[in-house]
Scaffold this active site. Sequence first.
Site, PDB file in Angstrom:
ATOM      1  N   HIS A 119       0.842  -1.190   0.000  1.00 63.17           N
ATOM      2  CA  HIS A 119       0.000   0.000   0.000  1.00 63.17           C
ATOM      3  C   HIS A 119       0.884   1.250   0.000  1.00 63.17           C
ATOM      4  O   HIS A 119       2.052   1.205   0.383  1.00 63.17           O
ATOM      5  CB  HIS A 119      -0.899   0.005   1.244  1.00 63.17           C
ATOM      6  CG  HIS A 119      -2.010  -1.013   1.172  1.00 63.17           C
ATOM      7  ND1 HIS A 119      -2.939  -1.157   2.163  1.00 63.17           N
ATOM      8  CD2 HIS A 119      -2.343  -1.923   0.217  1.00 63.17           C
ATOM      9  CE1 HIS A 119      -3.808  -2.103   1.829  1.00 63.17           C
ATOM     10  NE2 HIS A 119      -3.454  -2.595   0.658  1.00 63.17           N
ATOM     11  N   GLU A 171       1.030   3.934   1.848  1.00 63.73           N
ATOM     12  CA  GLU A 171       1.606   4.421   3.105  1.00 63.73           C
ATOM     13  C   GLU A 171       2.883   3.670   3.459  1.00 63.73           C
ATOM     14  O   GLU A 171       3.843   4.239   3.979  1.00 63.73           O
ATOM     15  CB  GLU A 171       0.600   4.239   4.264  1.00 63.73           C
ATOM     16  CG  GLU A 171      -0.692   5.021   4.103  1.00 63.73           C
ATOM     17  CD  GLU A 171      -1.762   4.243   3.365  1.00 63.73           C
ATOM     18  OE1 GLU A 171      -1.420   3.490   2.430  1.00 63.73           O
ATOM     19  OE2 GLU A 171      -2.944   4.399   3.701  1.00 63.73           O
ATOM     20  N   CYS A 185      -5.648   1.811   5.871  1.00 66.14           N
ATOM     21  CA  CYS A 185      -6.419   0.608   6.171  1.00 66.14           C
ATOM     22  C   CYS A 185      -6.245   0.171   7.621  1.00 66.14           C
ATOM     23  O   CYS A 185      -5.291   0.542   8.298  1.00 66.14           O
ATOM     24  CB  CYS A 185      -6.085  -0.517   5.198  1.00 66.14           C
ATOM     25  SG  CYS A 185      -4.419  -1.141   5.331  1.00 66.14           S
ATOM     26  N   CYS A 236      -2.076  -0.366   7.603  1.00 67.73           N
ATOM     27  CA  CYS A 236      -1.274   0.853   7.414  1.00 67.73           C
ATOM     28  C   CYS A 236      -1.416   1.786   8.610  1.00 67.73           C
ATOM     29  O   CYS A 236      -0.475   2.488   8.978  1.00 67.73           O
ATOM     30  CB  CYS A 236      -1.714   1.581   6.151  1.00 67.73           C
ATOM     31  SG  CYS A 236      -1.232   0.716   4.659  1.00 67.73           S
ATOM     32  N   THR A 269     -17.562  -4.900 -32.746  1.00 60.48           N
ATOM     33  CA  THR A 269     -16.324  -4.131 -32.942  1.00 60.48           C
ATOM     34  C   THR A 269     -15.180  -5.066 -33.324  1.00 60.48           C
ATOM     35  O   THR A 269     -14.346  -4.745 -34.170  1.00 60.48           O
ATOM     36  CB  THR A 269     -15.995  -3.338 -31.651  1.00 60.48           C
ATOM     37  OG1 THR A 269     -17.057  -2.435 -31.405  1.00 60.48           O
ATOM     38  CG2 THR A 269     -14.696  -2.571 -31.763  1.00 60.48           C
ATOM     39  N   ASP A 279     -13.498  -4.261 -36.787  1.00 57.90           N
ATOM     40  CA  ASP A 279     -12.200  -3.563 -36.719  1.00 57.90           C
ATOM     41  C   ASP A 279     -11.012  -4.484 -36.451  1.00 57.90           C
ATOM     42  O   ASP A 279      -9.870  -4.061 -36.622  1.00 57.90           O
ATOM     43  CB  ASP A 279     -12.204  -2.527 -35.578  1.00 57.90           C
ATOM     44  CG  ASP A 279     -13.262  -1.456 -35.781  1.00 57.90           C
ATOM     45  OD1 ASP A 279     -13.869  -1.435 -36.854  1.00 57.90           O
ATOM     46  OD2 ASP A 279     -13.461  -0.653 -34.854  1.00 57.90           O
ATOM     47  N   ARG A 298      -0.227   1.735 -26.999  1.00 60.07           N
ATOM     48  CA  ARG A 298       0.978   1.874 -27.827  1.00 60.07           C
ATOM     49  C   ARG A 298       1.576   3.262 -27.660  1.00 60.07           C
ATOM     50  O   ARG A 298       1.639   4.052 -28.570  1.00 60.07           O
ATOM     51  CB  ARG A 298       0.627   1.570 -29.291  1.00 60.07           C
ATOM     52  CG  ARG A 298       0.159   0.120 -29.450  1.00 60.07           C
ATOM     53  CD  ARG A 298      -0.007  -0.305 -30.882  1.00 60.07           C
ATOM     54  NE  ARG A 298      -1.161   0.247 -31.540  1.00 60.07           N
ATOM     55  CZ  ARG A 298      -2.411  -0.207 -31.400  1.00 60.07           C
ATOM     56  NH1 ARG A 298      -2.661  -1.216 -30.595  1.00 60.07           N
ATOM     57  NH2 ARG A 298      -3.397   0.343 -32.073  1.00 60.07           N
ATOM     58  N   THR A 314     -24.278  -0.514 -30.943  1.00 54.05           N
ATOM     59  CA  THR A 314     -25.111  -1.495 -30.232  1.00 54.05           C
ATOM     60  C   THR A 314     -24.823  -1.485 -28.737  1.00 54.05           C
ATOM     61  O   THR A 314     -25.730  -1.385 -27.907  1.00 54.05           O
ATOM     62  CB  THR A 314     -24.827  -2.923 -30.778  1.00 54.05           C
ATOM     63  OG1 THR A 314     -24.781  -2.856 -32.200  1.00 54.05           O
ATOM     64  CG2 THR A 314     -25.856  -3.912 -30.314  1.00 54.05           C
ATOM     65  N   LEU A 315     -23.535  -1.584 -28.393  1.00 52.59           N
ATOM     66  CA  LEU A 315     -23.168  -1.656 -26.979  1.00 52.59           C
ATOM     67  C   LEU A 315     -23.475  -0.335 -26.270  1.00 52.59           C
ATOM     68  O   LEU A 315     -23.972  -0.321 -25.136  1.00 52.59           O
ATOM     69  CB  LEU A 315     -21.677  -2.022 -26.854  1.00 52.59           C
ATOM     70  CG  LEU A 315     -21.170  -2.358 -25.459  1.00 52.59           C
ATOM     71  CD1 LEU A 315     -21.965  -3.499 -24.843  1.00 52.59           C
ATOM     72  CD2 LEU A 315     -19.682  -2.728 -25.502  1.00 52.59           C
TER      73      LEU A 315
HETATM   74  C1  AOF Z   1      -4.419   1.686   2.073  1.00 53.24           C
HETATM   75  N1  AOF Z   1      -3.465   2.081   1.197  1.00 53.24           N
HETATM   76  O1  AOF Z   1      -2.523   2.051  -0.831  1.00 53.24           O
HETATM   77  C2  AOF Z   1      -4.561   0.931  -0.559  1.00 53.24           C
HETATM   78  C3  AOF Z   1      -5.592   0.578   0.360  1.00 53.24           C
HETATM   79  O2  AOF Z   1      -6.126  -6.923   0.050  1.00 53.24           O
HETATM   80  P1  AOF Z   1      -5.421  -5.859   0.839  1.00 53.24           P
HETATM   81  O3  AOF Z   1      -4.917  -6.331   2.160  1.00 53.24           O
HETATM   82  O4  AOF Z   1      -4.376  -5.153   0.038  1.00 53.24           O
HETATM   83  O5  AOF Z   1      -6.525  -4.759   1.188  1.00 53.24           O
HETATM   84  C4  AOF Z   1      -7.310  -4.195   0.219  1.00 53.24           C
HETATM   85  C5  AOF Z   1      -8.078  -3.026   0.784  1.00 53.24           C
HETATM   86  O6  AOF Z   1      -7.164  -2.042   1.284  1.00 53.24           O
HETATM   87  C6  AOF Z   1      -8.874  -2.292  -0.287  1.00 53.24           C
HETATM   88  O7  AOF Z   1     -10.155  -2.842  -0.456  1.00 53.24           O
HETATM   89  C7  AOF Z   1      -8.940  -0.896   0.292  1.00 53.24           C
HETATM   90  O8  AOF Z   1      -9.913  -0.824   1.297  1.00 53.24           O
HETATM   91  C8  AOF Z   1      -7.576  -0.749   0.932  1.00 53.24           C
HETATM   92  N2  AOF Z   1      -6.629  -0.187  -0.032  1.00 53.24           N
HETATM   93  N3  AOF Z   1      -5.490   1.017   1.633  1.00 53.24           N
HETATM   94  O9  AOF Z   1      -4.312   1.932   3.291  1.00 53.24           O
HETATM   95  C9  AOF Z   1      -3.464   1.719  -0.101  1.00 53.24           C
HETATM   96  N4  AOF Z   1      -4.582   0.529  -1.858  1.00 53.24           N
HETATM   97 ZN    ZN Z   2      -3.070  -0.146   3.864  1.00 48.28          ZN
END
Ligand code: AOF
Ligand code: ZN
Length: 385
Positions: free
Chosen positions: A61, A63, A86, A95, A207, A211, A218, A311-312
């Site tokens: 994460h 932090e 978190c 965190c 599509t 296409d 790129r 369509t989509l």
């Molecule tokens: C943070 N800092 O950079 C992010 C957070 O599966 P885990 O343990 O990585 O937890 C996922 C959850 O953590 C996600 O659903 C969201 O609530 C949080 N993401 N939290 O403190 C971060 N990416």
């Molecule tokens: Zn976290």
Amino acid sequence: MQQFSQALSDRQVMELALRLGERSSGMTADNPAVGCVIVRHHENHTEIVGRGWTQIGGRPHAERVALAEAGEAARGATAYVTLEPCAHHGRSSPCSEAMIEAGIARVVCAHADPDPRVSGRGFAMLEAAGIKVEIGLLEASAHRQLAGFLSRIVRGRPWLEAKMALSPDGMIGKKGMGNYPITGSQAKRRTYALRARADAILVGVETVLADDPSLTVRLPGLEDRSPKRIVIDSRGRTPLDCELVRTACDIPTIILTTGAMPADTALQLEDLGCEVHLVAEDPSGRVDVTAALDELSGMGINRLFAETGATLADAMLSHGLIDEFHLYCGAKSVGEGGMPALGPDPLETLAEAGFEFDEARQAGDDCLQTFLRPASLAALYEKRK
Ligand code: AOF
Ligand code: ZN
């Protein structure tokens, strides 16, 4: 360590955290792409001691990365973070706990985390440890940036951006002319950038048939940022030798289909490296677009970029599923044999669907406009499902 000869305001540092968060957009699903900056405020200047953003695949994460860079300098410092730190034990410890241990004195946070494992607990942990917590600085910017994650958690479906190129006479192409150019090379580069920040790109089988796109990024230096490709193909018409299937072993390709796809077609697609997912049908026997988004949300896709044909786009607009619409307006009319989309007055169609003009930019001869549905952003504040 970076020192500024002037003191930075809380707002300036949060703007930096938001920019850092943007760096890994499209590479962190199902996690949000968060940014974090740790600073020491001195009397006349600000010292940046740590910067972090959610890493590829969602961990570490933001932090953690910033705290690792700051080391001992985090003690007594202020942390600016775009999403609530978190509070849960996931693959690593919370965190919030790491911030407490590192001796952070003050946390400024842009947006609360609606994930039920966090949702207010992060702030509570910090406050219980005596850390000063301030919530809501640049919240609207964070809300927009984190819309994909917020949408999946709060609404149970991805944030859906659609892109469509229209000629001045309202056409998306010319009958029988395959990949008909409506816009030029600068618009294409903008599309690559929009693709890169999404978790997946969605197209309809029409599509693919018309296409034969590769849907990759790129842009120099961003070649490895091509997201997963998703094809909605109700009956199994995706050609086995199309570009998406031929490259499925390098870039994941997922086909969403119904029971109408012949079993041997599904096996052949899987043999070639595609994933085939069966989803519910609508009354006309086609993939139910709402069910398709449910399925993608279940796969952890936060931000979905749909490159739609008529369509989509119609199906998704009529179900109110599009949140943001990138309308590219080309300079040359198609005329005879043109294939129309979005009705006789595309801007009125978008307005009727609740979209409001957000921004416009010129790309060569083309005008790229973005429309946003305010109701979509507002819905992300609502209570969880
Ligand atoms: C943070 N800092 O950079 C992010 C957070 O599966 P885990 O343990 O990585 O937890 C996922 C959850 O953590 C996600 O659903 C969201 O609530 C949080 N993401 N939290 O403190 C971060 N990416
Ligand atoms: Zn976290």
